[in-house]
Design a protein around this motif. Structure first.
Motif, mmCIF file in Angstrom:
data_model
loop_
_atom_site.group_PDB
_atom_site.id
_atom_site.type_symbol
_atom_site.label_atom_id
_atom_site.label_comp_id
_atom_site.label_asym_id
_atom_site.label_seq_id
_atom_site.Cartn_x
_atom_site.Cartn_y
_atom_site.Cartn_z
ATOM 1 N N ARG A 191 0.768 -1.715 0.202
ATOM 2 C CA ARG A 191 0.189 0.243 -0.026
ATOM 3 C C ARG A 191 0.937 1.488 0.209
ATOM 4 N NH1 ARG A 191 -2.428 -1.928 4.659
ATOM 5 N NH2 ARG A 191 -0.928 -3.062 4.979
ATOM 6 N N GLN A 192 1.809 1.032 0.744
ATOM 7 C CA GLN A 192 2.668 2.366 0.360
ATOM 8 C C GLN A 192 3.316 2.868 -0.380
ATOM 9 O OE1 GLN A 192 6.500 2.617 0.857
ATOM 10 N NE2 GLN A 192 6.945 4.486 1.798
ATOM 11 N N SER B 89 0.790 4.428 -2.887
ATOM 12 C CA SER B 89 0.595 5.864 -2.866
ATOM 13 C C SER B 89 1.893 6.969 -2.923
ATOM 14 C CB SER B 89 0.058 5.778 -1.084
ATOM 15 O OG SER B 89 -0.037 6.933 -1.138
ATOM 16 N N SER C 212 -7.351 12.067 2.442
ATOM 17 C CA SER C 212 -8.288 11.313 3.437
ATOM 18 C C SER C 212 -9.905 11.981 3.661
ATOM 19 C CB SER C 212 -8.347 10.471 4.223
ATOM 20 O OG SER C 212 -6.867 10.923 5.211
ATOM 21 N N THR D 25 -2.607 6.668 3.792
ATOM 22 C CA THR D 25 -2.077 5.460 3.068
ATOM 23 C C THR D 25 -0.480 5.582 3.859
ATOM 24 O OG1 THR D 25 -3.005 4.934 0.886
ATOM 25 C CG2 THR D 25 -1.038 3.837 2.021
ATOM 26 N N THR E 62 -0.515 1.306 8.384
ATOM 27 C CA THR E 62 -0.424 0.751 6.976
ATOM 28 C C THR E 62 -0.567 -0.644 8.221
ATOM 29 O OG1 THR E 62 1.273 0.840 6.403
ATOM 30 C CG2 THR E 62 0.047 1.130 5.195
ATOM 31 N N SER F 120 -5.133 1.164 -1.175
ATOM 32 C CA SER F 120 -4.275 2.099 -1.274
ATOM 33 C C SER F 120 -4.747 2.632 -2.869
ATOM 34 C CB SER F 120 -2.507 2.499 -1.119
ATOM 35 O OG SER F 120 -2.893 3.869 -1.408
ATOM 36 N N GLY G 77 -1.881 8.411 -1.971
ATOM 37 C CA GLY G 77 -3.481 7.557 -1.824
ATOM 38 C C GLY G 77 -4.006 8.290 -0.686
ATOM 39 N N GLN H 158 -7.245 5.203 1.671
ATOM 40 C CA GLN H 158 -6.729 3.765 2.176
ATOM 41 C C GLN H 158 -7.970 3.573 2.557
ATOM 42 O OE1 GLN H 158 -3.844 0.552 5.076
ATOM 43 N NE2 GLN H 158 -3.740 2.778 5.571
#
Lengths: 495, 88
Positions: free
Chosen positions: A183-184, A187, A282, A404, A429, A441, A454, A456
């Protein structure tokens, strides 16, 4: 390298064109390899490019179509695999000197499934050594550069896989996520990254880092592509006793069902811990879901902040045990010594880089007599508290929303001086790895430097279907310029 | 600790690691001090049970292919330096 190329039209379009004979896998693989050739001088996404094998696989796919057979749901789709997944006959390094020349005698389950789905493996991607890191700067063979800005990291540990998609080499790729390693980098590279529920995807043939946290997942330019890629690898495997014995989920069909009436909780505890651009993304994502019919609320889950310190005990503890196998006996490097113990010690000191040594030492300490209860035992209890906090949040919400990462892509060297600065990259995460829950993400914004940011989406165990529906709505609401591919790497970004 | 972990490090490397590990232990100190009286530990996200299969002979990896990846082998076996001071 025109944007209207079949290579850029997504997995469904590619597989359909190949299956119907409208396009040839042999041509598509040449186009992907040409992009790799042009981009790699600068980016170093790949540890190994498997051009000949990809060409042979493409011929086999075209031949199958010619015989009237169906080569599979990923027919002719060029893909990239993180170099911690075992590929029979192709060197698998984990970006470590200790495995620099290791050729696995078997295919991991994910690799075998992808081959039989008709995918064309273009190469093995760079990672932080043994997947320990958040920037690829811990690779023993040099870092990968971010296609959005080559002075910046792509994230990690699966940074080669995320950058390969962001650079337009391949529409989908595969990585592993132990504390955010899919995910990181997704992003930071403006692509979609899915970490499935623990146990959804077999770990057989994935080189182990922290076995209770490791999970293989997919990257894609779009939610639909990453979803199709995930479907191709999911499902029970008798070779992995921790794989969930349920049928593989069917997800692509429900992606477009929207979020009307869904209850969404925005985790507020991370918002003052991250860069303004990440917090703003977000919050904007929550608003976008609200306008699409979801009911969004802020929720405080203070236990989320226990995740990072608990993880940096649990993951090294498991790693110190898993990496005991690199002893110079059965595979990999050996540095000779007068007896077995000297040989073990010299081999491991020569073969492991600084971060891997650091984690082995932390883990050995946390598991040693006298400290076990204070560190490892307490971290396992913190893990229980994290899971309970999620469970109680999911009584009120269908999915949760969070940043994220604490920041967009950072510069090389920015976080290498103090290991803890790098560890903080995983702040948002890690909780999903401790709980085993799925998370994705999705690129949602650009920061003031033009770098992708990104957001999440987190869901309860086995909740991939609702999670990906939310992701699809966010994707549709996001500005189109915040996601890859970036055809032709950029050397700097402009405000 | 380095000997337990089978890492043959130099004095300089050990000194640097010592500082880094102290910093990290400070950082995770919150976990050590956590109130956890009635909290059971979690080792794994899934409720694990033993998985059994019938005890049947099945295909396995090719021995020669496996040994080919080893640093040293002889007569179908892995070859290692002496353990516990035995004669080579």
């Amino acid at each position: 390298m025109s944007a209207s190329s079949l290579l850029d039209r997504g997995v469904a379009a590619i597989a359909s064109a190949i299956r119907t004979g409208e396009a040839r896998a042999a041509d598509l693989v040449e186009e992907a390899l040409a992009r790799v050739d042009a981009g790699e001088r600068e980016l170093h996404c790949f540890q190994t490019v498997t051009a000949d094998e990809a060409r042979r696989a493409a011929e086999a796919v075209d031949a199958a179509v010619g015989r009237g057979e169906d080569p599979g749901p990923l027919a002719g789709v060029p893909i990239a695999l993180k170099d911690n997944m075992c590929t029979r006959g192709t060197v698998t390094t984990c970006s470590s000197k200790i495995l620099e020349n290791w050729i696995p005698p078997y295919d991991g389950t994910v690799v075998a499934r992808l081959r039989s789905a008709g995918a064309l493996i273009v190469g093995k991607t760079n990672l932080d050594e043994f997947a320990m890191g958040s920037s690829t700067e811990n690779s023993a063979f040099g870092p990968t550069r971010n296609p959005w800005d080559t002075s910046r990291v792509p994230g990690g540990s699966s940074g080669g896989s995320s950058a390969a998609v962001a650079a337009g080499y391949v529409p989908v790729s595969f990585g592993s996520d132990t504390g955010g390693s899919i995910r990181q980098p997704a992003s930071l590279c403006g692509v979609v990254g899915i970490k499935p529920t623990y146990g959804r995807v077999s770990r057989y043939g994935l080189i182990a880092f922290a076995s209770s946290l490791d999970q293989i997942g997919s990257f894609g330019v779009t939610v639909a592509d990453a979803t199709t890629a995930f479907e191709a690898i999911a499902g029970h495997d008798p070779h992995d006793s921790t794989s969930i014995n349920l049928p593989a989920p069917s997800l692509a069909a429900t992606l477009g069902e929207g979020v009307d009436g869904l209850r969404v909780g925005l985790i507020e505890d991370f918002l003052d811990q991250v860069a303004p651009a990440c917090a703003a993304a977000s919050s904007a994502a929550a608003e976008a879901l609200e306008s699409s019919g979801a009911k969004c609320e802020s929720v405080s889950i203070p236990e989320m902040l226990l995740g990072l310190p608990a993880y940096y005990i649990i993951a090294p503890a498991e790693a110190s045990s898993n990496l005991a196998r690199y002893d110079g006996v059965r595979y990999g490097l050996r540095v000779d010594g007068p007896d077995a113990e000297a040989m073990n010690g010299r081999t491991r000191a020569a073969g492991f880089g600084p971060e891997v040594r650091r984690r082995i030492m932390i883990g050995t300490y946390a598991l040693s007599a006298g400290y076990y209860d204070a560190y490892y035992g307490q971290a396992q209890k913190a893990r229980t508290l994290t899971i309970r906090a999620f469970d109680s949040a999911y009584e009120r919400f269908d999915v949760l929303l969070a940043p994220t990462t604490p920041s967009p892509a950072f510069k090389f060297g920015e976080k290498t001086k103090n290991p803890i600065d790098m560890y903080l990259s995983d702040l948002c995460t890690i909780p999903s790895n401790l709980s085993g829950h799925p998370a994705v993400s999705v690129p949602f914004a650009l920061d003031e430097n033009g770098l992708p940011v990104g957001v999440q989406v987190l869901a309860p165990a086995l909740g991939e279907s609702v999670m990906l529906r939310v992701a699809a709505v966010l994707e549709a609401a996001a500005p189109g310029d915040c996601r890859g591919p970036v055809l032709g790497p950029r050397s700097s970004t402009h405000a | 600790m380095a000997r337990l972990a089978r890492l043959d490090l130099t004095d300089d490397e050990l000194a640097a690691l010592k500082d880094e590990l102290s910093d990290l232990l400070d950082h995770v100190d919150r976990i050590r001090r956590l109130e956890t009286h009635d909290v059971p530990p979690t080792a794994h996200p899934l409720p694990l049970t033993n998985v059994f299969r019938p005890d049947e002979v099945a295909e396995s990896l090719e021995r020669d292919e496996v040994l080919a990846a080893a640093p040293a082998s002889e007569n179908g076996r892995f070859l290692v330096p002496p353990v516990l001071g035995e004669a080579p």
